[in-house]
Motif scaffolding. Sequence first.
Motif, PDB file in Angstrom:
ATOM      1  N   GLY A 183      -0.393   4.717   3.185  1.00  0.00           N
ATOM      2  CA  GLY A 183       0.858   4.026   2.887  1.00  0.00           C
ATOM      3  C   GLY A 183       0.637   2.583   2.467  1.00  0.00           C
ATOM      4  N   GLY A 184      -0.262   1.878   3.174  1.00  0.00           N
ATOM      5  CA  GLY A 184      -0.589   0.504   2.795  1.00  0.00           C
ATOM      6  C   GLY A 184      -1.234   0.431   1.427  1.00  0.00           C
ATOM      7  N   LEU A 185      -2.125   1.387   1.138  1.00  0.00           N
ATOM      8  CA  LEU A 185      -2.761   1.430  -0.185  1.00  0.00           C
ATOM      9  C   LEU A 185      -1.747   1.682  -1.283  1.00  0.00           C
ATOM     10  CD1 LEU A 185      -6.094   3.357   0.419  1.00  0.00           C
ATOM     11  CD2 LEU A 185      -5.819   1.018  -0.331  1.00  0.00           C
ATOM     12  N   LEU A 186      -0.839   2.641  -1.054  1.00  0.00           N
ATOM     13  CA  LEU A 186       0.176   2.939  -2.074  1.00  0.00           C
ATOM     14  C   LEU A 186       1.123   1.761  -2.304  1.00  0.00           C
ATOM     15  CD1 LEU A 186       1.107   6.651  -1.340  1.00  0.00           C
ATOM     16  CD2 LEU A 186       0.007   5.746  -3.372  1.00  0.00           C
ATOM     17  N   ALA A 187       1.469   1.064  -1.233  1.00  0.00           N
ATOM     18  CA  ALA A 187       2.332  -0.120  -1.392  1.00  0.00           C
ATOM     19  C   ALA A 187       1.620  -1.193  -2.190  1.00  0.00           C
ATOM     20  CB  ALA A 187       2.742  -0.644  -0.021  1.00  0.00           C
ATOM     21  N   MET A 188       0.337  -1.388  -1.918  1.00  0.00           N
ATOM     22  CA  MET A 188      -0.419  -2.385  -2.673  1.00  0.00           C
ATOM     23  C   MET A 188      -0.576  -1.992  -4.144  1.00  0.00           C
ATOM     24  SD  MET A 188      -1.062  -4.868  -0.748  1.00  0.00           S
ATOM     25  CE  MET A 188      -2.167  -5.659  -1.875  1.00  0.00           C
ATOM     26  N   VAL A 189      -0.869  -0.727  -4.400  1.00  0.00           N
ATOM     27  CA  VAL A 189      -1.006  -0.267  -5.791  1.00  0.00           C
ATOM     28  C   VAL A 189       0.319  -0.423  -6.535  1.00  0.00           C
ATOM     29  CG1 VAL A 189      -1.343   1.802  -7.192  1.00  0.00           C
ATOM     30  CG2 VAL A 189      -2.957   1.252  -5.392  1.00  0.00           C
ATOM     31  N   GLY A 190       1.415  -0.063  -5.873  1.00  0.00           N
ATOM     32  CA  GLY A 190       2.720  -0.213  -6.501  1.00  0.00           C
ATOM     33  C   GLY A 190       3.063  -1.664  -6.778  1.00  0.00           C
TER      34      GLY A 190
ATOM     35  N   LEU B 191      10.565 -12.330  -4.318  1.00  0.00           N
ATOM     36  CA  LEU B 191      10.683 -12.022  -2.896  1.00  0.00           C
ATOM     37  C   LEU B 191      10.280 -10.580  -2.625  1.00  0.00           C
ATOM     38  CD1 LEU B 191      11.586 -12.889  -0.056  1.00  0.00           C
ATOM     39  CD2 LEU B 191      13.868 -12.093  -0.658  1.00  0.00           C
ATOM     40  N   SER B 192      10.659  -9.691  -3.506  1.00  0.00           N
ATOM     41  CA  SER B 192      10.294  -8.283  -3.369  1.00  0.00           C
ATOM     42  C   SER B 192       8.783  -8.120  -3.391  1.00  0.00           C
ATOM     43  CB  SER B 192      10.934  -7.476  -4.495  1.00  0.00           C
ATOM     44  OG  SER B 192      10.442  -6.175  -4.515  1.00  0.00           O
ATOM     45  N   LEU B 193       8.122  -8.787  -4.303  1.00  0.00           N
ATOM     46  CA  LEU B 193       6.672  -8.681  -4.419  1.00  0.00           C
ATOM     47  C   LEU B 193       5.977  -9.236  -3.178  1.00  0.00           C
ATOM     48  CD1 LEU B 193       4.488  -7.781  -6.412  1.00  0.00           C
ATOM     49  CD2 LEU B 193       4.409 -10.123  -7.228  1.00  0.00           C
ATOM     50  N   VAL B 194       6.467 -10.351  -2.651  1.00  0.00           N
ATOM     51  CA  VAL B 194       5.871 -10.947  -1.454  1.00  0.00           C
ATOM     52  C   VAL B 194       6.018 -10.013  -0.260  1.00  0.00           C
ATOM     53  CG1 VAL B 194       6.136 -12.815   0.228  1.00  0.00           C
ATOM     54  CG2 VAL B 194       6.099 -13.330  -2.201  1.00  0.00           C
ATOM     55  N   LEU B 195       7.197  -9.426  -0.065  1.00  0.00           N
ATOM     56  CA  LEU B 195       7.417  -8.534   1.062  1.00  0.00           C
ATOM     57  C   LEU B 195       6.567  -7.272   0.960  1.00  0.00           C
ATOM     58  CD1 LEU B 195      11.276  -8.785   1.552  1.00  0.00           C
ATOM     59  CD2 LEU B 195       9.490  -9.742   2.998  1.00  0.00           C
ATOM     60  N   VAL B 196       6.469  -6.708  -0.225  1.00  0.00           N
ATOM     61  CA  VAL B 196       5.693  -5.484  -0.407  1.00  0.00           C
ATOM     62  C   VAL B 196       4.209  -5.767  -0.198  1.00  0.00           C
ATOM     63  CG1 VAL B 196       4.974  -3.760  -2.094  1.00  0.00           C
ATOM     64  CG2 VAL B 196       7.367  -4.328  -1.872  1.00  0.00           C
ATOM     65  N   VAL B 197       3.709  -6.872  -0.737  1.00  0.00           N
ATOM     66  CA  VAL B 197       2.291  -7.196  -0.566  1.00  0.00           C
ATOM     67  C   VAL B 197       1.974  -7.494   0.896  1.00  0.00           C
ATOM     68  CG1 VAL B 197       0.535  -8.929  -1.101  1.00  0.00           C
ATOM     69  CG2 VAL B 197       1.908  -7.948  -2.922  1.00  0.00           C
ATOM     70  N   LEU B 198       2.823  -8.261   1.557  1.00  0.00           N
ATOM     71  CA  LEU B 198       2.603  -8.583   2.968  1.00  0.00           C
ATOM     72  C   LEU B 198       2.617  -7.321   3.828  1.00  0.00           C
ATOM     73  CD1 LEU B 198       2.318 -10.898   5.058  1.00  0.00           C
ATOM     74  CD2 LEU B 198       4.789 -10.781   5.298  1.00  0.00           C
ATOM     75  N   GLY B 199       3.620  -6.488   3.652  1.00  0.00           N
ATOM     76  CA  GLY B 199       3.688  -5.238   4.418  1.00  0.00           C
ATOM     77  C   GLY B 199       2.552  -4.295   4.096  1.00  0.00           C
ATOM     78  N   GLY B 200       2.148  -4.241   2.842  1.00  0.00           N
ATOM     79  CA  GLY B 200       1.043  -3.366   2.445  1.00  0.00           C
ATOM     80  C   GLY B 200      -0.286  -3.795   3.033  1.00  0.00           C
ATOM     81  N   ILE B 201      -0.568  -5.088   3.000  1.00  0.00           N
ATOM     82  CA  ILE B 201      -1.834  -5.584   3.538  1.00  0.00           C
ATOM     83  C   ILE B 201      -1.905  -5.386   5.045  1.00  0.00           C
ATOM     84  CG2 ILE B 201      -3.165  -7.689   3.998  1.00  0.00           C
ATOM     85  CD1 ILE B 201      -2.436  -8.624   1.214  1.00  0.00           C
ATOM     86  N   ILE B 202      -0.846  -5.746   5.742  1.00  0.00           N
ATOM     87  CA  ILE B 202      -0.858  -5.595   7.200  1.00  0.00           C
ATOM     88  C   ILE B 202      -0.871  -4.115   7.582  1.00  0.00           C
ATOM     89  CG2 ILE B 202       0.401  -6.083   9.330  1.00  0.00           C
ATOM     90  CD1 ILE B 202       1.281  -8.705   8.043  1.00  0.00           C
ATOM     91  N   GLY B 203      -0.142  -3.272   6.855  1.00  0.00           N
ATOM     92  CA  GLY B 203      -0.187  -1.837   7.119  1.00  0.00           C
ATOM     93  C   GLY B 203      -1.562  -1.254   6.872  1.00  0.00           C
ATOM     94  N   LEU B 204      -2.236  -1.737   5.855  1.00  0.00           N
ATOM     95  CA  LEU B 204      -3.607  -1.304   5.571  1.00  0.00           C
ATOM     96  C   LEU B 204      -4.554  -1.700   6.704  1.00  0.00           C
ATOM     97  CD1 LEU B 204      -5.249  -0.078   3.180  1.00  0.00           C
ATOM     98  CD2 LEU B 204      -5.655  -2.398   2.457  1.00  0.00           C
ATOM     99  N   ILE B 205      -4.444  -2.907   7.191  1.00  0.00           N
ATOM    100  CA  ILE B 205      -5.284  -3.371   8.303  1.00  0.00           C
ATOM    101  C   ILE B 205      -4.991  -2.559   9.566  1.00  0.00           C
ATOM    102  CG2 ILE B 205      -5.722  -5.328   9.846  1.00  0.00           C
ATOM    103  CD1 ILE B 205      -5.275  -7.129   7.372  1.00  0.00           C
ATOM    104  N   LEU B 206      -3.717  -2.307   9.849  1.00  0.00           N
ATOM    105  CA  LEU B 206      -3.360  -1.522  11.031  1.00  0.00           C
ATOM    106  C   LEU B 206      -3.868  -0.091  10.925  1.00  0.00           C
ATOM    107  CD1 LEU B 206       0.280  -2.784  11.614  1.00  0.00           C
ATOM    108  CD2 LEU B 206      -1.743  -3.330  12.955  1.00  0.00           C
ATOM    109  N   GLY B 207      -3.854   0.472   9.729  1.00  0.00           N
ATOM    110  CA  GLY B 207      -4.392   1.816   9.537  1.00  0.00           C
ATOM    111  C   GLY B 207      -5.884   1.872   9.806  1.00  0.00           C
ATOM    112  N   VAL B 208      -6.617   0.864   9.349  1.00  0.00           N
ATOM    113  CA  VAL B 208      -8.064   0.811   9.603  1.00  0.00           C
ATOM    114  C   VAL B 208      -8.335   0.645  11.094  1.00  0.00           C
ATOM    115  CG1 VAL B 208     -10.136  -0.580   9.223  1.00  0.00           C
ATOM    116  CG2 VAL B 208      -8.666   0.001   7.308  1.00  0.00           C
ATOM    117  N   LEU B 209      -7.572  -0.213  11.768  1.00  0.00           N
ATOM    118  CA  LEU B 209      -7.735  -0.385  13.209  1.00  0.00           C
ATOM    119  C   LEU B 209      -7.428   0.908  13.965  1.00  0.00           C
ATOM    120  CD1 LEU B 209      -6.194  -3.910  13.884  1.00  0.00           C
ATOM    121  CD2 LEU B 209      -8.589  -3.239  14.022  1.00  0.00           C
ATOM    122  N   GLY B 210      -6.388   1.594  13.564  1.00  0.00           N
ATOM    123  CA  GLY B 210      -6.027   2.850  14.222  1.00  0.00           C
ATOM    124  C   GLY B 210      -7.058   3.935  14.009  1.00  0.00           C
ATOM    125  N   ILE B 211      -7.589   4.024  12.806  1.00  0.00           N
ATOM    126  CA  ILE B 211      -8.620   5.027  12.533  1.00  0.00           C
ATOM    127  C   ILE B 211      -9.875   4.734  13.337  1.00  0.00           C
ATOM    128  CG2 ILE B 211     -10.228   5.846  10.759  1.00  0.00           C
ATOM    129  CD1 ILE B 211      -7.924   5.819   8.808  1.00  0.00           C
TER     130      ILE B 211
END
Length: 127
Positions: free
Chosen positions: A116-123, A79-99
Motif C-alpha cells: 500500500g505504501g509503495l502504491l501510494a508513492m508510485v501514484g 496539499l494532496s501530494l504532501v499528504l499522499v507522500v507523507l502517508g506513503g513513506i510512513i506506511g512503507l516504513i511501518l510495513g517493513v517494521l511489521g514484516i
Amino acid sequence: MPRRKAKKATRRAKRYVLLGALLLIISPFVPNIYFGFTWRGGFPSLTGGIEFWISIIGVMALVMGVLVLVGYLVSERSLSLVLVVLGGIIGLILGVLGISSMLPGLPFGPAAALIGGLLAMVGALMQ
C-alpha cells in the motif's frame, strides 16, 4: 503530451493512490499465519496459528491509510501530494517494521501495508 494521454495517466495515478490507501487501511485486519517448532516428550511438533496485526504499528498503518485517503480526496494539488507522500513513506516504513517483526511466519498484514505504501508513492510520483 496530448490531453487524452495526460488525462489517462492522471486517472491511473489516482487509481494507484486509492488502492494504496485501501491496502493501508485494511492491513491491520488481514490475518497473519505464524508457525514454530516445539519439543514435546522428546518429539518435535509443529505449532502455529493465526493472529491479526492490531498493535500500535498496525493502528499507525491504519491512520496513514486514512491520511493517504484524505490526500486523495483533497482537491488542492500541492496539499494532496504532501499528504499522499507523507502517508506513503510512513506506511512503507511501518510495513517493513511489521514484516521484520513477524518474519518466522507469513506476515500478510504488514506485506499489505508495504504494498500500500509503495502504491501510494508510485501514484504520487506519477501525478
